[in-house]
Design an enzyme around this catalytic site. Structure first.
Site: not given
Length: 311
Positions: A32, A224, A226, A257, A266
């Protein structure tokens, strides 16, 4: 300090199997988040085979796609097909991101048993990302939680820009994020993720927010992060020291994003596995196999991306 943060979810309950000292749960998001920014649509069969490589590596939770309008994120146009293909029983929990109530309904209609609703803590990012205010998004979240409960599926709340958003002149306060966590718990969400959407986090801030978050909620928490020129690993360890035991990551460090200008990739799954295994923690993921998956992810990036998309 809360140490039992595990992340396995079945019917809205956390599996006691994750509540063990020495375990770290990794949510693999390449299919994703890692692929969403690529300009050329990856064929369905390639995505299926790549997700299978993650399963073969031992990934126990995989975010396989997003029920967003393909007009805005073309890469997600095959999410319903992936959801149908990877129906239970699977060795891993398959989750899907949804942006709103309509997306949640689409996910349920496609057969998703687990999905994640993203709400931004930044007013600017919220407007750029879903064209609504934070309050409007939170009101929608309450309806999403009701729908999930009615349909017997697991819904996780994911707070974007939880660690700040440099493009927002008003900033993102810790108090706002904690308030959102409490509101999402009250609404009936099963777990909460805190995302450093644009790579603006720093270790002191990460430790403070995560420490306060673990005290503010009894729900499972994840983080999460980055890439940030190596600072992401200091951020990760700060979250770990604050009690977080679940992390989202992408094989090969892919991602970014589409609505956060300059957002980097990420944290790489293979790097997390290597780090936690060196620390003596079990992730359940085979290091060599996830390295193979990471190499494939990077090749997919070359095949369906551009030089500007390189993580």
């Amino acid at each position: 300090m809360k140490l039992d943060i595990g992340y396995w979810m079945t019917n809205g309950k956390v599996d006691d199997g994750m509540h063990q000292k020495g375990k770290v749960h990794i949510v693999e998001v390449t299919a994703r988040d890692g692929f969403q920014i690529l300009p050329r649509v990856i064929p369905l069969e390639v995505k299926r085979e790549f997700i299978q490589s993650l399963l073969d590596a031992g990934c126990s939770e995989i975010q396989a796609g997003s029920f967003v309008n393909p007009k805005w994120v073309p890469q997600m146009q095959y999410t319903a097909e992936l959801c149908d293909y990877f129906r239970p029983p699977q060795k891993a929990v398959m989750t899907y991101m949804v942006p709103n109530l309509r997306g949640a309904q689409n996910a349920i209609d496609a057969g998703a048993a687990h999905f994640s609703l993203t709400i931004s803590a930044s007013e600017k990012h919220s407007r750029d990302n879903v064209n609504r205010t934070v309050d409007e998004a939170m009101a929608d979240a309450v309806e999403v939680a009701k729908l999930a409960k009615e349909r017997g599926v697991t819904c996780r709340g994911s707070i974007a820009t939880a660690f700040g958003y440099a493009a927002d002149p008003d900033g993102v306060s810790i108090e706002r994020v904690i308030g959102m966590i409490e509101a999402l718990e009250a609404a009936g969400f099963a777990a909460i993720n805190m995302s450093d959407t644009s790579g603006d986090a720093h270790p002191d801030h990460v430790f403070e927010l995560c420490s306060r978050a673990t005290k503010a909620t009894s729900l499972p928490l994840s983080v999460h992060l980055h890439q940030a020129d190596g600072v992401e690993f200091a951020n990760l360890y700060a979250a770990f020291q604050a009690g977080i035991r679940a992390f989202e990551s992408a094989a090969g460090g892919l991602g970014g994003c589409p609505f956060a200008k300059g957002a980097k990739g990420n944290v790489a799954t293979e790097k997390l596995v290597e780090l936690f295994h060196a620390m003596g923690y079990d992730t359940g993921i085979d290091l060599e196999r996830i390295r193979v998956a990471a190499a494939w992810a990077k090749q997919i990036q070359v095949d369906y991306g551009t030089p500007e998309c390189t993580a």
